[in-house]
Structure formats: structure tokens, C-alpha cells
Design an enzyme around this catalytic site. Structure first.
Site, short mmCIF file in Angstrom:
data_model
loop_
_atom_site.label_atom_id
_atom_site.label_comp_id
_atom_site.label_asym_id
_atom_site.label_seq_id
_atom_site.Cartn_x
_atom_site.Cartn_y
_atom_site.Cartn_z
N VAL A 27 44.86 45.04 34.88
CA VAL A 27 44.65 45.93 36.02
C VAL A 27 45.64 45.56 37.11
O VAL A 27 45.79 44.38 37.46
CB VAL A 27 43.19 45.82 36.52
N HIS A 49 36.90 24.91 39.92
CA HIS A 49 35.73 25.71 40.27
C HIS A 49 35.98 26.54 41.53
O HIS A 49 35.15 26.54 42.44
CB HIS A 49 34.52 24.80 40.51
N HIS A 98 28.88 22.53 38.69
CA HIS A 98 29.87 23.33 37.98
C HIS A 98 29.39 24.77 38.14
O HIS A 98 28.19 25.02 38.28
CB HIS A 98 29.95 22.90 36.52
C1 LIG Z 1 39.21 24.71 32.40
C2 LIG Z 1 37.93 25.08 33.07
C3 LIG Z 1 36.81 24.27 32.89
C4 LIG Z 1 35.61 24.62 33.50
N1 LIG Z 1 34.50 23.90 33.18
C5 LIG Z 1 33.30 24.32 33.60
C6 LIG Z 1 32.13 23.71 33.11
O1 LIG Z 1 32.16 22.80 32.28
N2 LIG Z 1 30.94 24.17 33.56
C7 LIG Z 1 30.86 25.18 34.49
O2 LIG Z 1 29.76 25.52 34.90
N3 LIG Z 1 31.96 25.79 34.95
C8 LIG Z 1 33.18 25.41 34.51
N4 LIG Z 1 34.30 26.06 34.91
C9 LIG Z 1 34.17 27.14 35.91
C10 LIG Z 1 33.46 28.39 35.37
O3 LIG Z 1 33.79 28.60 34.03
C11 LIG Z 1 33.84 29.57 36.26
O4 LIG Z 1 33.40 29.34 37.58
C12 LIG Z 1 33.22 30.89 35.83
O5 LIG Z 1 33.29 31.06 34.44
C13 LIG Z 1 33.94 32.02 36.55
O6 LIG Z 1 33.42 33.26 36.16
P1 LIG Z 1 34.02 34.60 36.76
O7 LIG Z 1 33.31 35.72 36.10
O8 LIG Z 1 34.02 34.54 38.24
O9 LIG Z 1 35.56 34.59 36.36
P2 LIG Z 1 36.24 34.50 34.93
O10 LIG Z 1 35.31 34.00 33.90
O11 LIG Z 1 37.52 33.78 35.14
O12 LIG Z 1 36.53 36.02 34.56
C14 LIG Z 1 37.58 36.76 35.14
C15 LIG Z 1 38.18 37.62 34.04
O13 LIG Z 1 38.98 38.61 34.63
C16 LIG Z 1 40.18 38.71 33.88
N5 LIG Z 1 41.19 39.22 34.79
C17 LIG Z 1 41.73 38.63 35.88
N6 LIG Z 1 42.66 39.42 36.44
C18 LIG Z 1 42.70 40.55 35.70
C19 LIG Z 1 43.48 41.74 35.77
N7 LIG Z 1 44.41 41.92 36.70
N8 LIG Z 1 43.25 42.70 34.83
C20 LIG Z 1 42.32 42.54 33.87
N9 LIG Z 1 41.58 41.41 33.74
C21 LIG Z 1 41.76 40.43 34.65
C22 LIG Z 1 40.45 37.29 33.42
O14 LIG Z 1 41.37 37.25 32.35
C23 LIG Z 1 39.06 36.83 33.07
O15 LIG Z 1 38.71 37.14 31.75
C24 LIG Z 1 35.53 25.76 34.34
C25 LIG Z 1 36.65 26.57 34.52
C26 LIG Z 1 37.84 26.24 33.89
C27 LIG Z 1 39.04 27.12 34.07
#
Ligand SMILES: Cc1cc2nc3c(=O)[nH]c(=O)nc-3n(C[C@H](O)[C@H](O)[C@H](O)COP(=O)(O)OP(=O)(O)OC[C@H]3O[C@@H](n4cnc5c(N)ncnc54)[C@H](O)[C@@H]3O)c2cc1C
EC number: 1.1.99.29
Length: 565
Positions: A234, A500, A544
Site C-alpha cells: 500500500v 516493541h 512484550h
Molecule cells: C523480531 C521480533 C521479535 C518480537 N518478539 C516478541 C515476543 O517474543 N513477544 C511479543 O509479545 N512481542 C514480540 N514482538 C513484538 C510483536 O510481535 C509486535 O508488537 C506485534 O506483533 C505488532 O503487531 P501489529 O499488528 O501492530 O504489526 P505487525 O504484526 O508488524 O503487522 C503489520 C503488517 O503490515 C504490513 N505492512 C506494513 N506496511 C505495509 C504496506 N505499506 N502495505 C501493505 N502491508 C504493509 C507488514 O508487512 C505486516 O505484515 C517482536 C517483534 C519482532 C519484530
């Protein structure tokens, strides 16, 4: 023609045809979408599932990364680190960080269906009940719910650690010996997070349980009203129309593939566009679309459609670093895995989904408050949400294989709720130009002092007599006899993001002129647009962050469904 066949045909006319994960918009059936979800990550997958429970609503999910299906490193719990710096990671790097001696730090983010839940460490920690009560207080939201109970029917698997280590017994023994701050807490996910407890992880049947495996499982992808498009980025949300002077934003512009040369498309949601692109993706797309600080947008040549200065601000993450102690023992008394062990473990995992590869590398965590008597409180306010909220998270890292300990042991030192804030802004108006991410790590003096309090807490814990036989002496990132100045410099030289990030499109009360979304997660000053992801958290939880994101997305699904009933 039988009545049932007639009914079937009629149903086919009313309901859309079968959906699977697609990589090209042209492959999708030509239907109009009620909801378009930007980002098929943790929150996006939950919404896609929950909103398509209503068979009359067509939902399109637009995900920039590839499908998670068959990605071994995303399935085997112990392989999660292999996913970083690959195509499954957005591979963001921060701007030079003044608090870290001007180093840039890597900030991995999931670029894959399931988002970060497909690449994260699988720790399942909810934070304290204070955290959620504080959100309600600062947004004027006084809903009532009991968040202290574990359900039995959720879609995501949560289990206890699965690979026993010699370190486990030592930690529980030290907890018994010392009590107090290090007392045993049977369930640190009950709302009272303080003490030492066993880690719960999003692992089930020996595999990672992510938003993609749980909420976009084959049984749900079969729903004819669910349409998932991967490898499509997007680039903007667009103003569709104006209603009583308010811009209505229900159109999404996207580009096929990973580069700027892909085919360009637009799609308009009949009901709502829901931004679930995460704490970086969401404010980045909003700003590219003219929703943000009008002055800053004009400076990069973007015409503002809504002046929302809080977009991209309030970026909050926990600073952390790891301390490492070699065990003063000989090789026969410790365990170091060889390539042969790794191959055996993979064979066991492939055959039975059991063995060392089902573990995430940590079995227990200490959640600690800085003492009330600490001089830190003479100069700094308490950033924690309340008295059940830890200031510090200390996860223990072993690495052995029961009954032998590893050659080293480690402890992460994390400020659970920091004072520092950063921001995410545009480098240019090109949607393929990475954003400027200033994590703001250790820019507030409290955070460095809190990390030093963490070191004191760890030292106190390791002074328990049970650790004596291991002859621990600190090797990294400073030594037991390092001076205060050496310790501070070492911290600034190694500390990093706890991966995070939250808060970049924060909730605020409905009428407040700050914040980005109201408590119903509607974007202020526009219509047709909501945000559901980690960016809406006004404060970080002392944990987390995935559990909080799942909770936000489940609650948002109910609210969105209710508002269109
Ligand atoms: C390496 C790592 C380890 C972690 N470990 C833990 C853990 O052990 N326990 C825990 O609780 N939390 C952990 N976290 C944090 C946790 O996973 C996140 O806080 C949470 O999953 C975020 O969810 P979200 O829906 O906000 O974003 P996300 O899950 O990041 O989802 C966003 C989505 O949007 C997509 N996206 C972004 N921009 C665009 C675009 N322009 N067009 C289309 N799609 C797009 C991305 O590709 C992604 O799939 C970790 C994070 C990472 C990166």
C-alpha cells in the site's frame, strides 16, 4: 432442477466465489469490498478473520510481504532469529541515536503474512492490569472487563516453556532463597506481573502459533468473503469524497510486488479502510497520504488533507541490552551444541514436533520494581502505570540442555516502561523511500539510570548461594570491576531497541486536539478510516507487545462489527 441446487446457485450469486491467498489483484474475483485492511500482520489477520464471520461482508487484506506458508524458520520455534535481515523482515535501520553514542540500530519488523507474529520471539506476556486501566484513564474510556482470566477457546495457542534447562532449578531456588522482589509468581499474566514466573509462549503442538497460522488457517481462508492479497504494498490512502466538510478516506492505492515498478491499483471500501500496518507502516502511510503534521508534510511536498500533528510522534520502545557470564566450569560439566546435535534436533522436530527446537531460548523472567528508596525518584517521575507494574524485565537465558548448563548464562536488562520517546517521519514523498525512524533510545536520563538499577537487581539475584558453584564472572558488556563511567559507556555502546515500538498513532479522548485516533480507533478529522495495531497504544505495556495487540484487534473487531450491524 432440485430445490437445493437452485438454492446453491442463488447463494453463489449473492455470495462471492472462493478465495485463497493471491499475489496479483487481477486474480481476485471482481467484488466490491466492505472493508479493506491495510497490512495482514498480527492485528490485520485477527480483523480479517473476525469481520468475515459475517458472510455478507467482503474483506480484502493487502499485505506487502509474502505468505507465511511453508516458511520453515517461521514454523520451528527455535529458528525465529533466522528470519531477521531476510525478505521476511522490513530491515529498518534507525537514524543515528544520540543516546547510543550516535549508533544506528536495526529494528526488525515482519514483512510476511502474520507480520511480526510470524517472526517474533513468541513470548506471551500481557503486562499489568495497571497498563490497561491507564489506557482507559487517558482516553476517557471506562469499559469494564475481566482481563485476568485465561480462555480455553482462543485461536492462538499459548503454552508453557518446553525445553527444561539446568538454569531453571537455580532460578527457582534463588527465588525461594531471596523472596521479596524475586518471589515466585505463579502467573505473571494475571494482571499482577511482579516477581519471577515461568514464560508462556505462543507455541502449540511444537510449532509457532502466529496471527497467520491461527486467524488465517485454511479453514478460514476457505471463507468465500475473505480475500488475501500478498506481495502488494500500500502506497497511500486517498480521499474518496467529502461529507459535511470532512474528508472521507475509503480508497487505497497499492503497488504489486516489492519494487516501485509494479502494476498500480486502487480499491475503495464500501464501509471502512482499516490501517493495520504496524507502528511504523501505519504512520508512514498516513503521512504519505497527507494525514499528519501539515507543516512537516508540506516541507516534503505533500498536500495535507488532515492536520494531525501527533501522527508519527510518541514512538515508544523499551531500551535493552544483554549481560553475559561464562560459567567457571570445565567442558565436561557444561553443554555446547554441535552441528550434529542441531541435525538430530531438526530430525526429532520433523518427526514428532518435539525436542529442543520447540523452545524459544528463555524459560523464566523476573519482573522487578525499582525500590521506592532509590535516589532515581528524587529527579524523575515514575513512568510505570501503577504499583502492580514492573520497571524492569530480566529474562534469563541459559542455553544448556538439562541436566548440563550451557557454557554461558545471560540476562536481558529491559526498561519495561521508559520515559524516552522517538518519532517516525518522511524522508521524501516517495512511498518506496524508507521513513526516518528516530527511536529516541536513552534520550531521557531516567532510562539509563533504570538500566543501572537493573544491573543492581541482577547482581543481588546472582548473589543467591545456589549460583556459587557456577563461579560466574561477568564478561560482557563490562566486567564485575568496571567503573560507573565504563558501565555507562558500555550500555550506550550496546543497548538497542527491544523491537516493541508502539504509540505512533495514539488513542486520546474523542474531543482531544492531540492524539490520532479516538477510543473507538477512528482517525480524527477524517471519516472512513480506523487504525487497529500497536501504533494506537498511548503508553507501552510493561511487557512484550503481541498479547496487547491481539487484545486490541479482538476488541476492535467487536466494535467495528457492532457499528455496522
Ligand atoms: C523480531 C521480533 C521479535 C518480537 N518478539 C516478541 C515476543 O517474543 N513477544 C511479543 O509479545 N512481542 C514480540 N514482538 C513484538 C510483536 O510481535 C509486535 O508488537 C506485534 O506483533 C505488532 O503487531 P501489529 O499488528 O501492530 O504489526 P505487525 O504484526 O508488524 O503487522 C503489520 C503488517 O503490515 C504490513 N505492512 C506494513 N506496511 C505495509 C504496506 N505499506 N502495505 C501493505 N502491508 C504493509 C507488514 O508487512 C505486516 O505484515 C517482536 C517483534 C519482532 C519484530
Amino acid at each position: 432442477m432440485s430445490l437445493s441446487l437452485k438454492a446453491c446457485l442463488l447463494l453463489q450469486l449473492i455470495l462471492p466465489i472462493s478465495a485463497v491467498i493471491q499475489e496479483s489483484f487481477t486474480a481476485l474475483p471482481k467484488v466490491s469490498y466492505d472493508f479493506v485492511i491495510v497490512g495482514g500482520g498480527t492485528a490485520g489477520a485477527v480483523l480479517a478473520n473476525r469481520l468475515t464471520e459475517n458472510p455478507r461482508w467482503n474483506v480484502l487484506v493487502l499485505e506487502a510481504g509474502p505468505s507465511n506458508e511453508g516458511v520453515l524458520d517461521s514454523i520451528v520455534p527455535n529458528y525465529s532469529f533466522n528470519l531477521q535481515s531476510t525478505i521476511y523482515d522490513w530491515n529498518y535501520t534507525s537514524t543515528p541515536q544520540p543516546g547510543l553514542n550516535n549508533r544506528r540500530v536495526a529494528i526488525p519488523r515482519g514483512h510476511i503474512l502474520g507480520g511480526c507474529s510470524s517472526i517474533n520471539g513468541m513470548f506471551y506476556t500481557r503486562g499489568s492490569s495497571d497498563d490497561y486501566d491507564r489506557w482507559a484513564k487517558v482516553t476517557g474510556d471506562d469499559g469494564q472487563y475481566n482481563h485476568t482470566v485465561h480462555g480455553r477457546n482462543g485461536k492462538t495457542f499459548v503454552s508453557l516453556y518446553s525445553v527444561p534447562e539446568a538454569l531453571d532449578a537455580k532460578i527457582m531456588e534463588a527465588s525461594k532463597q531471596l523472596g521479596g522482589d524475586f518471589r515466585y509468581n505463579i502467573d505473571t499474566n494475571s494482571g499482577d506481573a511482579l516477581g519471577i514466573g515461568w514464560l508462556q509462549v505462543t507455541v502449540g503442538n511444537g510449532e509457532r502459533s502466529s496471527a497467520a497460522t491461527a486467524y488465517l488457517a485454511p479453514e478460514y481462508l476457505k471463507r468465500p468473503n475473505l480475500h488475501v492479497l500478498v506481495k502488494n504494498r500500500v502506497t497511500k490512502v486517498l480521499q474518496t469524497t467529502t461529507n459535511r466538510g470532512v474528508p472521507v478516506v475509503r480508497t487505497v492505492q497499492f503497488s504489486e510486488g516489492y519494487t516501485s515498478t509494479g502494476a498500480k491499483y486502487e480499491v475503495t471500501a464500501q464501509k471502512e479502510v482499516i490501517m493495520s500496518a504496524g507502528s511504523f507502516g501505519t504512520p508512514y502511510i498516513l503521512q504519505l497520504s497527507g494525514i499528519g503534521n501539515a507543516k512537516e508534510l508540506r516541507a516534503v511536498g505533500i498536500h495535507p488533507i488532515a492536520d494531525l500533528p501527533s501522527v508519527g510522534k510518541n514512538l515508544t520502545d523499551q531500551p535493552q541490552f544483554t549481560l553475559i557470564w561464562p560459567l567457571g566450569m570445565n567442558e565436561t560439566q557444561t553443554f555446547t551444541p554441535t552441528a550434529e546435535h542441531q541435525a538430530q534436533w531438526l530430525a526429532e522436530w520433523r518427526a514428532n514436533r518435539t525436542g529442543p527446537l520447540t523452545g524459544v531460548g528463555v524459560n523464566s523472567i523476573a519482573w522487578i520494581r525499582i525500590p521506592d528508596s532509590s535516589p532515581i525518584w528524587q529527579n524523575h517521575s515514575d513512568p510505570a502505570a501503577g504499583r502492580k507494574t514492573p520497571h524492569l524485565e530480566l529474562p534469563f537465558i541459559g542455553g544448556g540442555l538439562y541436566p548440563l548448563p550451557g557454557r554461558i548464562m545471560g540476562t536481558n536488562n529491559v526498561v519495561a516502561e521508559p520515559h524516552s520517546r522517538g518519532s517516525i517521519s518522511l524522508n521524501s514523498k516517495d512511498p518506496f523511500d524508507p521513513p526516518l525512524i528516530d527511536m529516541g533510545i536513552l534520550t531521557h536520563p531516567y532510562d539509563l539510570l533504570a538500566l543501572k538499577e537493573g544491573i543492581s537487581a541482577i547482581r543481588k539475584f546472582l548473589a543467591a548461594s545456589t549460583f556459587a558453584e557456577w563461579n560466574l564472572s561477568l564478561a560482557y558488556p563490562f566486567k564485575d570491576d568496571s567503573t560507573d563511567e565504563e558501565i555507562e559507556q558500555a550500555i550506550r555502546n550496546v543497548a538497542a531497541s527491544n523491537v516493541h515500538p508502539v504509540g505512533t498513532a495514539a488513542m486520546s479522548p474523542k474531543e482531544a486536539d492531540y492524539g490520532v485516533v479516538d477510543p473507538d480507533l477512528r482517525v480524527k478529522k477524517v471519516a472512513g478510516l480506523r487504525i487497529v495495531d500497536a501504533s494506537v497504544m498511548p503508553f507501552i505495556t510493561c511487557s512484550h507487545t503481541q498479547a496487547a495487540v491481539y487484545a486490541i484487534a479482538e476488541r476492535a473487531s467487536d466494535m467495528i462489527a457492532a457499528s455496522w450491524r
